[in-house]
Design a protein around this motif. Structure first.
Motif, PDB file in Angstrom:
ATOM      1  N   ARG A  62       4.023  -1.307 -10.509  1.00 21.45           N
ATOM      2  CA  ARG A  62       4.717   0.002 -10.467  1.00 21.45           C
ATOM      3  C   ARG A  62       3.713   1.145 -10.619  1.00 21.45           C
ATOM      4  O   ARG A  62       3.702   2.097  -9.844  1.00 21.45           O
ATOM      5  CB  ARG A  62       5.747   0.096 -11.587  1.00 21.45           C
ATOM      6  CG  ARG A  62       7.086  -0.532 -11.299  1.00 21.45           C
ATOM      7  CD  ARG A  62       8.153  -0.042 -12.287  1.00 21.45           C
ATOM      8  NE  ARG A  62       7.743  -0.121 -13.676  1.00 21.45           N
ATOM      9  CZ  ARG A  62       7.858  -1.220 -14.439  1.00 21.45           C
ATOM     10  NH1 ARG A  62       8.353  -2.317 -13.911  1.00 21.45           N
ATOM     11  NH2 ARG A  62       7.473  -1.220 -15.691  1.00 21.45           N
ATOM     12  N   ASP A  63       2.857   1.044 -11.625  1.00 20.91           N
ATOM     13  CA  ASP A  63       1.948   2.151 -11.930  1.00 20.91           C
ATOM     14  C   ASP A  63       0.900   2.358 -10.838  1.00 20.91           C
ATOM     15  O   ASP A  63       0.490   3.487 -10.561  1.00 20.91           O
ATOM     16  CB  ASP A  63       1.250   1.909 -13.275  1.00 20.91           C
ATOM     17  CG  ASP A  63       2.223   2.020 -14.449  1.00 20.91           C
ATOM     18  OD1 ASP A  63       3.394   2.367 -14.208  1.00 20.91           O
ATOM     19  OD2 ASP A  63       1.806   1.748 -15.587  1.00 20.91           O
ATOM     20  N   LEU A  64       0.439   1.253 -10.251  1.00 23.49           N
ATOM     21  CA  LEU A  64      -0.595   1.363  -9.216  1.00 23.49           C
ATOM     22  C   LEU A  64       0.010   1.587  -7.830  1.00 23.49           C
ATOM     23  O   LEU A  64      -0.699   1.989  -6.896  1.00 23.49           O
ATOM     24  CB  LEU A  64      -1.467   0.100  -9.201  1.00 23.49           C
ATOM     25  CG  LEU A  64      -2.305  -0.150 -10.464  1.00 23.49           C
ATOM     26  CD1 LEU A  64      -3.016  -1.504 -10.372  1.00 23.49           C
ATOM     27  CD2 LEU A  64      -3.334   0.969 -10.658  1.00 23.49           C
ATOM     28  N   GLY A  65       1.297   1.288  -7.680  1.00 21.97           N
ATOM     29  CA  GLY A  65       1.955   1.479  -6.388  1.00 21.97           C
ATOM     30  C   GLY A  65       1.545   0.442  -5.358  1.00 21.97           C
ATOM     31  O   GLY A  65       1.618   0.707  -4.153  1.00 21.97           O
ATOM     32  N   ILE A  66       1.115  -0.707  -5.812  1.00 15.98           N
ATOM     33  CA  ILE A  66       0.747  -1.800  -4.892  1.00 15.98           C
ATOM     34  C   ILE A  66       1.319  -3.100  -5.440  1.00 15.98           C
ATOM     35  O   ILE A  66       1.605  -3.220  -6.628  1.00 15.98           O
ATOM     36  CB  ILE A  66      -0.789  -1.945  -4.730  1.00 15.98           C
ATOM     37  CG1 ILE A  66      -1.479  -2.081  -6.092  1.00 15.98           C
ATOM     38  CG2 ILE A  66      -1.350  -0.788  -3.931  1.00 15.98           C
ATOM     39  CD1 ILE A  66      -2.983  -2.311  -6.002  1.00 15.98           C
ATOM     40  N   LYS A  67       1.493  -4.049  -4.547  1.00 17.91           N
ATOM     41  CA  LYS A  67       1.954  -5.375  -4.951  1.00 17.91           C
ATOM     42  C   LYS A  67       0.744  -6.254  -5.270  1.00 17.91           C
ATOM     43  O   LYS A  67      -0.388  -5.969  -4.837  1.00 17.91           O
ATOM     44  CB  LYS A  67       2.765  -6.025  -3.823  1.00 17.91           C
ATOM     45  CG  LYS A  67       4.071  -5.318  -3.535  1.00 17.91           C
ATOM     46  CD  LYS A  67       5.042  -5.505  -4.682  1.00 17.91           C
ATOM     47  CE  LYS A  67       6.395  -4.891  -4.365  1.00 17.91           C
ATOM     48  NZ  LYS A  67       7.241  -4.835  -5.571  1.00 17.91           N
ATOM     49  N   THR A  68       1.017  -7.327  -5.982  1.00 14.91           N
ATOM     50  CA  THR A  68      -0.038  -8.294  -6.287  1.00 14.91           C
ATOM     51  C   THR A  68      -0.656  -8.813  -4.980  1.00 14.91           C
ATOM     52  O   THR A  68       0.061  -9.161  -4.051  1.00 14.91           O
ATOM     53  CB  THR A  68       0.552  -9.481  -7.085  1.00 14.91           C
ATOM     54  OG1 THR A  68       1.204  -8.963  -8.231  1.00 14.91           O
ATOM     55  CG2 THR A  68      -0.532 -10.455  -7.487  1.00 14.91           C
ATOM     56  N   GLY A  69      -1.969  -8.805  -4.934  1.00 17.69           N
ATOM     57  CA  GLY A  69      -2.677  -9.242  -3.723  1.00 17.69           C
ATOM     58  C   GLY A  69      -3.043  -8.091  -2.798  1.00 17.69           C
ATOM     59  O   GLY A  69      -3.695  -8.301  -1.787  1.00 17.69           O
ATOM     60  N   GLN A  70      -2.621  -6.870  -3.151  1.00 10.60           N
ATOM     61  CA  GLN A  70      -2.892  -5.723  -2.279  1.00 10.60           C
ATOM     62  C   GLN A  70      -3.989  -4.823  -2.842  1.00 10.60           C
ATOM     63  O   GLN A  70      -4.323  -4.887  -4.032  1.00 10.60           O
ATOM     64  CB  GLN A  70      -1.627  -4.886  -2.083  1.00 10.60           C
ATOM     65  CG  GLN A  70      -0.553  -5.586  -1.281  1.00 10.60           C
ATOM     66  CD  GLN A  70       0.665  -4.700  -1.049  1.00 10.60           C
ATOM     67  OE1 GLN A  70       0.971  -3.815  -1.856  1.00 10.60           O
ATOM     68  NE2 GLN A  70       1.353  -4.951   0.052  1.00 10.60           N
ATOM     69  N   THR A  71      -4.513  -3.990  -1.945  1.00  9.94           N
ATOM     70  CA  THR A  71      -5.487  -2.958  -2.303  1.00  9.94           C
ATOM     71  C   THR A  71      -4.915  -1.614  -1.891  1.00  9.94           C
ATOM     72  O   THR A  71      -4.315  -1.499  -0.812  1.00  9.94           O
ATOM     73  CB  THR A  71      -6.821  -3.210  -1.571  1.00  9.94           C
ATOM     74  OG1 THR A  71      -7.328  -4.484  -1.960  1.00  9.94           O
ATOM     75  CG2 THR A  71      -7.850  -2.142  -1.904  1.00  9.94           C
ATOM     76  N   SER A  72      -5.081  -0.604  -2.715  1.00  9.05           N
ATOM     77  CA  SER A  72      -4.553   0.717  -2.369  1.00  9.05           C
ATOM     78  C   SER A  72      -5.301   1.292  -1.171  1.00  9.05           C
ATOM     79  O   SER A  72      -6.462   0.961  -0.924  1.00  9.05           O
ATOM     80  CB  SER A  72      -4.657   1.676  -3.568  1.00  9.05           C
ATOM     81  OG  SER A  72      -6.008   1.836  -3.947  1.00  9.05           O
ATOM     82  N   ASP A  73      -4.621   2.161  -0.437  1.00  8.93           N
ATOM     83  CA  ASP A  73      -5.219   2.748   0.773  1.00  8.93           C
ATOM     84  C   ASP A  73      -6.539   3.450   0.492  1.00  8.93           C
ATOM     85  O   ASP A  73      -7.441   3.447   1.328  1.00  8.93           O
ATOM     86  CB  ASP A  73      -4.252   3.752   1.412  1.00  8.93           C
ATOM     87  CG  ASP A  73      -3.190   3.045   2.229  1.00  8.93           C
ATOM     88  OD1 ASP A  73      -3.368   1.845   2.519  1.00  8.93           O
ATOM     89  OD2 ASP A  73      -2.189   3.694   2.575  1.00  8.93           O
ATOM     90  N   ASP A  74      -6.636   4.073  -0.682  1.00 16.81           N
ATOM     91  CA  ASP A  74      -7.861   4.817  -1.000  1.00 16.81           C
ATOM     92  C   ASP A  74      -8.960   3.916  -1.578  1.00 16.81           C
ATOM     93  O   ASP A  74     -10.007   4.397  -1.983  1.00 16.81           O
ATOM     94  CB  ASP A  74      -7.562   5.968  -1.967  1.00 16.81           C
ATOM     95  CG  ASP A  74      -6.998   5.470  -3.307  1.00 16.81           C
ATOM     96  OD1 ASP A  74      -6.917   4.235  -3.516  1.00 16.81           O
ATOM     97  OD2 ASP A  74      -6.638   6.325  -4.136  1.00 16.81           O
TER      98      ASP A  74
END
Ligand code: FES
Length: 161
Positions: A106-118
């Protein structure tokens, strides 16, 4: 929205991978050793880089890809500047690791296994980090955090630059 296709739109300079693999091959070192050094260089193992490693080591692409997917220490996706790893092993799970992981998603805005766009954050879960007595355990890059609570997550994320 996080992207899982960054590798397909980036031009990747594979010359370092070629140099690393050639050097190890000359010394008779293993494919795993090559992949470790190549990942250190690039931060992850892209298909383009795996192809070059396979060529230089004279093995099928499937062998290099198979090793890269077998070992959890290898990543096929670009990792974030801050790579967050949550232990979901039994000892951590019974102490609430699932809640910690959900909060991080929730806090990072990504699911497990993902990387944020930035490319600032990436999140993964693993089965045991070898510090079961300290569960739940969260590792950010090489820093271990033990007995993590939801409040601790706020502090851990707040301390990231
Ligand atoms: S189960 Fe989490 S560190 Fe072992």
């Amino acid at each position: 929205m996080p992207s899982e296709e960054l590798t397909s739109v980036e031009e990747i300079d594979v010359s370092a991978a070629r140099r690393i693999a050639a050097g190890h091959r000359a010394q008779g070192n293993s494919l795993v050793t090559v992949l470790q050094d190549v990942q250190t260089e690039y931060g992850y193992l892209s298909p383009e880089v795996l192809e070059v490693v396979a060529q230089e080591m004279d093995v099928p692409f499937s062998q290099a890809y198979g090793l890269a997917t077998f070992y959890s220490s290898f990543s096929l996706q670009p990792r974030g500047k801050h790579h967050v790893c949550v232990c979901m092993g039994t000892a951590c799970h019974v102490r609430g690791a699932a809640n910690i992981l959900e909060k991080l998603e929730r806090d990072l805005g990504i699911k497990t296994g993902q990387t944020s766009d930035d490319l600032q954050h990436s999140l993964e879960s693993v089965n045991c980090l070898g510090a079961c007595a300290l569960g739940p355990v969260v590792v950010v890059n090489d820093t271990y955090h033990g007995k993590v609570t939801s409040r601790d997550v706020d502090k851990i994320l707040g301390d990231l630059d």
